[in-house]
Design an enzyme around this catalytic site. Structure first.
Site: not given
Length: 627
Positions: A499, A503, A2, A522, A74, A100-101, A506, A622, A27
């Site tokens: 990575e 990407k 947030c 395997h 968020w 926030n939090g 995302e 973010k 964010r």
């Protein structure tokens, strides 16, 4: 997560709040709102979805208020609906709060307030705060006192900002385990979750520390601890420029940040490599100047690295370097898991936290728990904490003995690109410094690695100059019918496969997984057919032939093969791969920094062609400042 923005001064607050929230969009958020105080009233406007929905609601209103708070939410507690958006108000709608939090004991507090006939309008944890403040205001006319008493009841991590119609000339903010920065202007003051929100207005800032509360008025800023003792703090001036957070002609921030990577690597090299160090002169000082003290580096028996997401992938490369170059046994853990299953305590252990923002809640909590569990042990068992971060002023810098500042500059795109490369560079520098101190490899080898690193910026530029069009063309093949990708790599480049897959997931929402190339047979090989492309990171070196062999196993199952290899190997590799993304010739040890760039570009172009929100992918944030 947030985003908070607050303003008090002489200008109209609304535009400042909205523009600040726009700079915090990276964010991640699902709703937004602002609350201003004017003519003895709190005016609160909220909207679900993107900020343009909030702008539309405000378009035909006239608001001259010179104080206000704003928020992008968020969702944690309660669905992303307008009634759950911030700011949240008390019953008589004269007091507004953004937060926030997470308030961990909100259910207990909510039940207490409901028993006092307080009606709630949302499902959020935040709404308990304005009601608690109001309860304490009945005993005191001091908004500061009421907020201090409220904070004493809260458990969890939070940053809050409060405005009150009966106190129209003060904005009060508080911080506990969630970032909050104050900005100082000419007769005006700001607060925000991230300094990017206020850079256009001021470069004079002060980061609130945990357990601090600040009172902003048109006359200045007062800072207190939660018990009410006045604090003496001094702001600092940033050398950042607002232009750094503009797109500068690029279609998306992510693309701009990919193209900034050569400059980031150059900055890292200029900052940390001693220019006068030459291996053949047998110098008696380290080739790398990280400013690490002997108590952090001497007699190390073990290194443990804690990270999340992309930072975890950088840490895996770091593990390879610390073991193979510096010769120190190294483990890498997800920070969110480490807290609940910490490793057995080993003497002379260096613990490294890796976080772009320096505010990642899981990483910070893991480091704090590690320091706490070692606190009463004899000196050789006590915690040695090091951070690799892009924010030297962040929370992690306050709890660690030392940081390695990655100097990547502001990164707006949620999907990390240049900060991943910068974190990886941090691990190269650390491994070289420790290797020199321990003499685990000869000086000439250290010199060769440094020489290779010095070529990296121009080599990335070569990739961007020569491969961009071909990668964009290739991306068109994967924007419609493809639903799954597999990435493979071995050794130091297995983390690059991870990575690359992350990407793609995302920003394109295509399911992608990464495996060590040798593990394909395997189990994962069962997934392969002509609808599942396989990307193989096949950089020349000790495992090149093995990766080619594993890729051919995939080709035999009709998978379309995309290879990442050097231009010198491209002709030979063409016998195996259907498509090749080439990079300049590079030593295997340094190759991850080059190998990741084509994968960043491929993911970017697939998402951009699909018309997706590249910079703000759905459901992502973010900086993850809640657990």
């Amino acid at each position: 997560m947030c985003g908070i923005v607050g303003y008090i001064g002489t200008q109209a607050a609304t535009d400042i709040l909205i523009s600040g929230l726009e700079r915090l969009e990276y964010r991640g958020y699902d709703s937004a709102g602002i609350a201003t105080v004017e003519e003895g009233q709190v005016n609160c406007v909220k909207a679900k979805g993107k900020l343009f929905n909030l702008r539309e609601k405000l378009e035909h209103t006239i608001n001259h208020a010179q104080i206000g708070i704003g928020h992008t939410r968020w969702a944690t507690h309660g669905k992303p609906e307008e009634h759950n958006a911030h700011p949240h108000l008390n019953t008589d709608r004269r007091l507004a709060v953004v937060q926030n939090g997470i308030i961990e004991n909100y259910l207990e507090l909510k039940e207490e307030l409901i028993s006092k006939k307080i009606e709630f309008r949302s499902e959020t944890d935040t709404e308990v705060i304005p009601h608690l403040i109001t309860q304490f205001l009945t005993d005191s006319n001091s908004l500061m006192t009421a907020i201090q008493k409220t904070i004493a009841r809260l458990e969890g991590a939070f940053a809050i900002a409060v405005v009150h119609a009966d106190n129209p000339y003060e904005l009060i903010v508080a911080r506990q385990q969630a970032p909050l920065v104050l900005g100082f202007g000419q007769g005006e003051f700001f607060c925000a979750s991230d300094m990017t929100a206020i850079l256009p207005h001021t470069r004079t800032i002060l980061n609130l520390e945990n357990g601090e509360i600040a009172r902003l008025t048109p006359l200045g800023v007062e800072i207190y601890d939660f018990e009410g003792a006045r604090m003496s703090r001094f702001p600092r001036t940033l050398d950042w420029n607002p232009v750094q957070v503009e797109k500068q002609g690029f279609r998306h921030y992510m693309l701009k940040e990919i193209y900034e990577q050569p400059a980031v690597v150059r900055t890292c090299l200029d900052t940390y490599i001693n220019p006068n160090w030459h291996a053949d002169e047998n110098p008696d000082y380290s080739p790398v100047n990280l400013g690490l003290t002997p108590n952090l580096t001497d007699n190390l028996e073990h290194i443990q690295v804690l990270a999340c997401g992309t930072s975890w992938h950088a840490a895996l490369i770091g593990k390879y370097l610390l073991e193979q170059v510096a010769g120190i046994p190294t483990t890498v853990d997800y920070a969110s898991e480490f807290r609940y299953s910490p490793k057995p305590i080993i003497s002379n252990t260096l613990t490294i936290g890796v976080t772009q923002s320096g505010e990642t809640a899981d990483t910070i909590a893991a480091l704090e728990s590690e320091r706490a569990r070692r606190a009463d042990l004899e000196p050789k068992f006590q915690a040695k904490l090091l951070a690799i971060t892009n924010r030297a002023e962040s929370s992690i810098a306050q709890i660690c003995d030392r940081i390695i500042d990655t100097h990547a500059g502001i990164e707006i795109g949620v999907a990390a690109t240049k900060t991943f490369v910068a974190q990886t560079m941090g691990f190269y520098f650390l491994s070289l410094d420790l290797a020199y101190r321990r003499q685990s490899v000869p000086n000439y080898k250290i010199g060769e690695i440094i020489a290779g690193l010095r070529h990296i910026p121009s080599q990335i530029e070569t990739i961007l100059d020569t491969q961009a069009d071909a990668i964009e063309e290739l991306a068109h093949d994967f924007t419609t019918e493809i639903e799954d990708f597999i990435f493979i790599g071995r050794g130091i480049n297995f983390p690059i496969a991870l990575e690359g897959a992350l990407k793609l997931k995302e920003i394109s929402y295509i399911h992608a997984e990464a495996y060590p190339a040798g593990e394909m047979k395997h189990g994962p090989i069962a997934l392969l057919d002509n609808k599942v492309p396989v990307v193989a990171v096949a950089m020349p070196g000790s495992v090149y032939d093995k990766v080619i062999s594993n890729a051919q196993e995939a080709k035999a199952r009709d998978a379309r093969l995309i290879g990442v290899t050097t231009a010198m190997n491209a002709t030979e590799a063409a016998h195996t791969f259907d498509d090749i993304l080439t990079v300049p010739e590079v030593d295997e040890l340094i190759s991850p920094i080059l190998a990741v760039v084509p994968l960043q570009m491929l993911s970017y172009h697939i998402a951009a062609i699909k018309g997706l929100d590249v910079d703000q992918p759905r459901n992502l944030a973010k900086s993850v400042t809640v657990e």
